[in-house]
Design an enzyme around this catalytic site. Structure first.
Site, PDB file in Angstrom:
ATOM      1  N   ARG A 124       0.837  -1.210   0.000  1.00 50.52           N
ATOM      2  CA  ARG A 124       0.000   0.000   0.000  1.00 50.52           C
ATOM      3  C   ARG A 124       0.866   1.252   0.000  1.00 50.52           C
ATOM      4  O   ARG A 124       0.511   2.263  -0.590  1.00 50.52           O
ATOM      5  CB  ARG A 124      -0.977  -0.005   1.177  1.00 50.52           C
ATOM      6  CG  ARG A 124      -0.315  -0.139   2.531  1.00 50.52           C
ATOM      7  CD  ARG A 124      -1.359  -0.201   3.639  1.00 50.52           C
ATOM      8  NE  ARG A 124      -0.714  -0.512   4.902  1.00 50.52           N
ATOM      9  CZ  ARG A 124      -0.926   0.139   6.043  1.00 50.52           C
ATOM     10  NH1 ARG A 124      -1.769   1.150   6.071  1.00 50.52           N
ATOM     11  NH2 ARG A 124      -0.314  -0.220   7.140  1.00 50.52           N
ATOM     12  N   SER A 150      -4.783   4.719   5.686  1.00 49.86           N
ATOM     13  CA  SER A 150      -4.580   3.281   5.491  1.00 49.86           C
ATOM     14  C   SER A 150      -4.255   2.942   4.041  1.00 49.86           C
ATOM     15  O   SER A 150      -3.376   2.136   3.768  1.00 49.86           O
ATOM     16  CB  SER A 150      -5.834   2.506   5.906  1.00 49.86           C
ATOM     17  OG  SER A 150      -6.264   2.908   7.182  1.00 49.86           O
ATOM     18  N   GLU A 207     -18.949   5.031   0.535  1.00 47.75           N
ATOM     19  CA  GLU A 207     -18.209   4.353  -0.523  1.00 47.75           C
ATOM     20  C   GLU A 207     -18.975   4.260  -1.833  1.00 47.75           C
ATOM     21  O   GLU A 207     -18.407   4.356  -2.915  1.00 47.75           O
ATOM     22  CB  GLU A 207     -17.814   2.937  -0.056  1.00 47.75           C
ATOM     23  CG  GLU A 207     -16.807   2.901   1.095  1.00 47.75           C
ATOM     24  CD  GLU A 207     -17.414   3.075   2.475  1.00 47.75           C
ATOM     25  OE1 GLU A 207     -18.665   3.147   2.584  1.00 47.75           O
ATOM     26  OE2 GLU A 207     -16.654   3.145   3.463  1.00 47.75           O
ATOM     27  N   PHE A 228     -14.894  -3.372   1.483  1.00 44.41           N
ATOM     28  CA  PHE A 228     -15.915  -2.359   1.180  1.00 44.41           C
ATOM     29  C   PHE A 228     -15.970  -2.060  -0.316  1.00 44.41           C
ATOM     30  O   PHE A 228     -17.020  -1.656  -0.833  1.00 44.41           O
ATOM     31  CB  PHE A 228     -15.657  -1.080   1.980  1.00 44.41           C
ATOM     32  CG  PHE A 228     -15.577  -1.318   3.459  1.00 44.41           C
ATOM     33  CD1 PHE A 228     -16.477  -2.170   4.088  1.00 44.41           C
ATOM     34  CD2 PHE A 228     -14.592  -0.718   4.233  1.00 44.41           C
ATOM     35  CE1 PHE A 228     -16.413  -2.421   5.456  1.00 44.41           C
ATOM     36  CE2 PHE A 228     -14.516  -0.956   5.604  1.00 44.41           C
ATOM     37  CZ  PHE A 228     -15.421  -1.800   6.219  1.00 44.41           C
ATOM     38  N   ASP A 281      -8.670  -6.664  12.950  1.00 40.35           N
ATOM     39  CA  ASP A 281     -10.025  -6.111  12.854  1.00 40.35           C
ATOM     40  C   ASP A 281     -11.081  -7.206  12.736  1.00 40.35           C
ATOM     41  O   ASP A 281     -12.245  -6.984  13.030  1.00 40.35           O
ATOM     42  CB  ASP A 281     -10.125  -5.137  11.671  1.00 40.35           C
ATOM     43  CG  ASP A 281      -9.682  -3.727  12.070  1.00 40.35           C
ATOM     44  OD1 ASP A 281      -9.722  -3.409  13.275  1.00 40.35           O
ATOM     45  OD2 ASP A 281      -9.292  -2.945  11.188  1.00 40.35           O
ATOM     46  N   ARG A 324      -1.858  -5.301   3.021  1.00 38.28           N
ATOM     47  CA  ARG A 324      -1.616  -4.304   4.046  1.00 38.28           C
ATOM     48  C   ARG A 324      -0.149  -4.244   4.476  1.00 38.28           C
ATOM     49  O   ARG A 324       0.372  -3.161   4.743  1.00 38.28           O
ATOM     50  CB  ARG A 324      -2.469  -4.638   5.275  1.00 38.28           C
ATOM     51  CG  ARG A 324      -2.293  -3.685   6.430  1.00 38.28           C
ATOM     52  CD  ARG A 324      -3.184  -4.078   7.601  1.00 38.28           C
ATOM     53  NE  ARG A 324      -3.198  -3.041   8.617  1.00 38.28           N
ATOM     54  CZ  ARG A 324      -2.259  -2.881   9.538  1.00 38.28           C
ATOM     55  NH1 ARG A 324      -1.245  -3.709   9.572  1.00 38.28           N
ATOM     56  NH2 ARG A 324      -2.337  -1.899  10.412  1.00 38.28           N
TER      57      ARG A 324
HETATM   58  C1  LIG Z   1     -18.290   0.972   5.630  1.00 38.76           C
HETATM   59  C2  LIG Z   1     -17.060   1.312   6.365  1.00 38.76           C
HETATM   60  N1  LIG Z   1     -16.166   2.157   5.809  1.00 38.76           N
HETATM   61  C3  LIG Z   1     -15.024   2.441   6.447  1.00 38.76           C
HETATM   62  C4  LIG Z   1     -14.741   1.889   7.658  1.00 38.76           C
HETATM   63  C5  LIG Z   1     -13.432   2.185   8.338  1.00 38.76           C
HETATM   64  N2  LIG Z   1     -13.664   3.011   9.523  1.00 38.76           N
HETATM   65  C6  LIG Z   1     -13.728   2.484  10.756  1.00 38.76           C
HETATM   66  S1  LIG Z   1     -14.087   3.610  11.927  1.00 38.76           S
HETATM   67  C7  LIG Z   1     -14.090   4.867  10.792  1.00 38.76           C
HETATM   68  C8  LIG Z   1     -14.354   6.270  11.230  1.00 38.76           C
HETATM   69  C9  LIG Z   1     -15.598   6.361  12.044  1.00 38.76           C
HETATM   70  O1  LIG Z   1     -15.858   7.653  12.458  1.00 38.76           O
HETATM   71  P1  LIG Z   1     -17.093   7.914  13.408  1.00 38.76           P
HETATM   72  O2  LIG Z   1     -18.307   7.275  12.850  1.00 38.76           O
HETATM   73  O3  LIG Z   1     -17.165   9.379  13.634  1.00 38.76           O
HETATM   74  O4  LIG Z   1     -16.717   7.106  14.711  1.00 38.76           O
HETATM   75  P2  LIG Z   1     -16.032   7.627  16.062  1.00 38.76           P
HETATM   76  O5  LIG Z   1     -15.553   9.015  15.866  1.00 38.76           O
HETATM   77  O6  LIG Z   1     -17.105   7.564  17.084  1.00 38.76           O
HETATM   78  O7  LIG Z   1     -14.922   6.670  16.364  1.00 38.76           O
HETATM   79  C10 LIG Z   1     -13.833   4.368   9.512  1.00 38.76           C
HETATM   80  C11 LIG Z   1     -13.762   5.176   8.304  1.00 38.76           C
HETATM   81  C12 LIG Z   1     -15.694   0.999   8.194  1.00 38.76           C
HETATM   82  N3  LIG Z   1     -15.504   0.368   9.366  1.00 38.76           N
HETATM   83  N4  LIG Z   1     -16.831   0.744   7.540  1.00 38.76           N
END
Ligand SMILES: Cc1ncc(C[n+]2csc(CCOP(=O)(O)OP(=O)(O)O)c2C)c(N)n1
Ligand SMILES: [Mg+2]
Lengths: 319, 277
Positions: free
Chosen positions: A10, A37, A58, A83, A117, A167
């Site tokens: 990556r 990432s 997405e 995703f 994860d 990764r």
């Molecule tokens: C569909 C999807 N896209 C991307 C991710 C990767 N991801 C995990 S947490 C996150 C950010 C989440 O932000 P938020 O909803 O504000 O959560 P918090 O701030 O409460 O941790 C992302 C992009 C995922 N888990 N699922």
């Protein structure tokens, strides 16, 4: 290959995009809140006006990319591989593949590489989905050098391309890197006459290890890197079937519908020989450190050796 | 009708303990998401220790209240609450994200007692919760379904599909809580994808909206009681929170979304949490 050896795919991908972006002003990059990432953050820093982080959305990202490609730009769509398939799947099929749009899809954290994860983030069905799409080119690089070449080729090639990105840091394979990367052509990394180990992605490295182990047991194994899963190098596979009489396919993917399926479809039609599959066996995996997952879910060089022995047995029974 | 002083103190004590356990756990396994777990501490604690009817001895009791952790990456805080409740031994927390553990990186309903639908891929939880609420309504059951969403998460289109469905079917036995910490993975929500007027959006989609300080257990508690009283429409509680709350160097920083904690950082964090600031 100075500078990229041993780097995570990556990271190489991110750096290559920056390089390509320099000479090609048409390249635009989309991400969905995982730019750190996917390493597209590098492109974003270099060319902020050609970088679009559309948030956790997405499907919208993929459909926007489809649209922008019709204006002559070359969009790279980035998210986790799971995703890419599950969220971007419809725009990828209905807009990108159906209309053969010039959109590049980079799915990172492929296979079990996002190990901790857990199963919700693993990606072991993306090859199956992508290769079932008409017009889609599917590339799964084996190491840093492959990754760089694949990214460059994705820009040169006009049409939809899926890049499957790992990764972690991955070992370089010298036998792989001293050969040119030609779209749709497999690379023979090691010659052998008793069996062919056909692998893709990180499993290529493990197949090379397996071949060494097999040699100590008196088995001469050929190793083929199929970096382009679609279009498949059926000609090379047919030759291997003919010359070695047995095949093991290894991939960090479900044994259903991935490279294993592609090889079996080709070989079954062109030159049937005994074949075994190394991959995740119809199960969700789980959280854990990467190496432990590979062992538990059957993806090590030792598993390839075992599968090879199975094939050799079947071969023997036939002869 | 509000929280008694005693109960408030109990809940606050639990929150303090849970933050400490979170740091211990994530530091020891060197993986997992601190920021979004810390912002959700008071919400999860109030739900499990003041509001929800659940039976740790019978996790699948059919009349239990349900909790859907739509922002599944906050799993560690959920596991800590479930362990304290007695759904599984606390010692198991050490196995978080390790091979053969029941505690997956993201909630897995098949593996962990007390976990409702599996989550992790963002955006699916609200719809799942609405389905649970609808099921309860059709069958005349009295349980509530609570669902915790991230503010980055609500950028997913499906969340707004769910919002319409919740209003159309009047699913008022679902209470959504938005962990509005203003930060997502790549940066501040306002920079990555601005949400606009969140309250107005939900209102216009036909929901009741309430706003609280998401780190005040008494406000969370009161708002949930209010949501129970509001009939005919589903309710979303917009909880204003701080990502990484309680550990000053993590607060408001997207870098702490999912970063391993170093020894020095761990020690500083613990000192701060013990000191109680
Ligand atoms: C569909 C999807 N896209 C991307 C991710 C990767 N991801 C995990 S947490 C996150 C950010 C989440 O932000 P938020 O909803 O504000 O959560 P918090 O701030 O409460 O941790 C992302 C992009 C995922 N888990 N699922
Ligand atoms: Mg947030």
């Amino acid at each position: 290959m100075a500078g990229i050896a041993g780097k995570a795919m990556r990271q190489v991908y991110g750096e290559t995009l920056v390089e390509l972006g320099k000479s090609n002003p048409n390249i635009v990059v989309f991400d969905a809140d995982v730019a750190n990432s996917t390493r597209t953050i590098l492109f974003g820093e270099a060319y902020p006006d050609r970088f679009f982080d559309v948030g956790i959305a997405e499907m919208n990202m993929a459909a926007m990319a489809a649209g922008i490609s019709t204006t002559g730009m070359i969009p790279f769509v980035n998210t986790f591989a799971c995703f890419m398939v599950l969220r971007c799947g419809d725009p990828i099929r209905s807009l990108v593949a159906y209309t053969k749009l010039n959109v590049k899809l980079a799915g990172t954290y492929a296979g079990l590489s996002d190990s901790y994860d857990g199963a919700s983030h693993h990606s072991i069905l993306d090859i199956a989905f992508m290769r079932a799409l008409p017009n889609m080119v599917v590339i799964c690089p084996a190491d840093a050098a492959d990754m760089k070449a694949a990214t460059e080729i994705a820009v040169q090639y006009k049409g939809p391309v899926y890049l499957r990105i790992h990764r972690n840091e991955c070992p370089d394979i010298p036998e792989n890197d001293n050969q040119p990367f030609v779209l749709g052509k497999g690379k023979v990394l090691r010659d052998g006459k008793d069996i062919t180990l056909v692998a893709t992605g990180y499993m290529v490295h493990r197949a090379m290890e397996a071949a060494t182990k097999l040699q100590t047991k008196g088995v001469s194994a050929r190793v083929v890197n199929i970096h382009t899963i679609k279009p498949l190098d059926a000609e090379l596979l047919q030759t291997c079937a003919k010359e070695t009489g047995g095949i093991v396919v290894a991939e960090e993917h479900s044994i259903h519908g991935g490279l294993g399926g592609a090889v079996a479809e080709a070989i079954g039609r062109l030159y049937p020989v005994p074949i075994e599959f190394v991959g995740v066996r119809d199960t969700f995996a789980e959280s854990g450190d990467y190496q432990s997952l590979l062992e538990k879910y059957g993806l090590t060089s030792q598993h390839i050796v075992k599968a090879a022995e199975e094939v050799l047995k079947k071969k023997g029974a036939r002869a | 009708m509000g929280l008694t002083k005693e109960r408030k103190a109990v809940l606050e004590g639990l929150c303090k303990q849970f933050r400490r356990t979170l740091l211990d756990t994530l530091y020891s396994v060197q993986t997992g998401h601190p920021g979004g777990s810390l912002s959700a501490t008071e919400i999860i604690t109030t739900l499990y220790f003041e509001v929800m009817k659940v039976d740790p001895k019978n996790p699948t009791w059919e009349d239990r209240d349900r909790f859907v952790l739509a922002k599944g990456h906050a799993a560690p805080m959920l596991y800590i609450a479930l362990a304290e409740k007695g759904f599984f031994p606390k010692e198991e927390l050490k196995t978080l994200r390790q091979l053969n553990s029941r505690l997956q990186g993201h909630p897995c309903a098949l593996k962990t007692p007390g976990v409702e639908p599996s989550t992790g891929p963002l955006g699916l939880g609200l719809s799942a919760a609405l389905g649970m609420g609808l099921g309860a309504k059709i069958q005349g059951k009295q349980f509530y379904t609570y669902v915790l969403l991230g503010d980055g998460e609500i950028q997913e289109g499906i969340v707004w599909e769910a919002a319409m469905a919740g209003a159309k079917y009047g699913i008022d036995n679902v209470v959504a809580i938005l962990d509005k910490n203003g930060v997502q993975l790549d940066g501040p929500v306002d920079q990555i994808m601005p949400l606009g007027d969140v309250k107005a959006k939900w209102n216009s989609f036909g929901w009741n909206t309430l706003e609280v300080n998401g780190h005040k257990v008494e406000e969370i508690y009161d708002s949930i009681q209010e949501a129970h009283r509001l009939k005919g429409k589903p309710t979303i509680i917009i909880a204003h929170t701080v990502k990484g709350k309680g550990v000053s160097f993590m607060e408001g920083k997207h870098a702490w979304h999912g970063k391993p904690i170093s020894k020095a950082e761990y020690e500083a964090a613990i000192q701060e949490l013990e000191g109680g600031r």
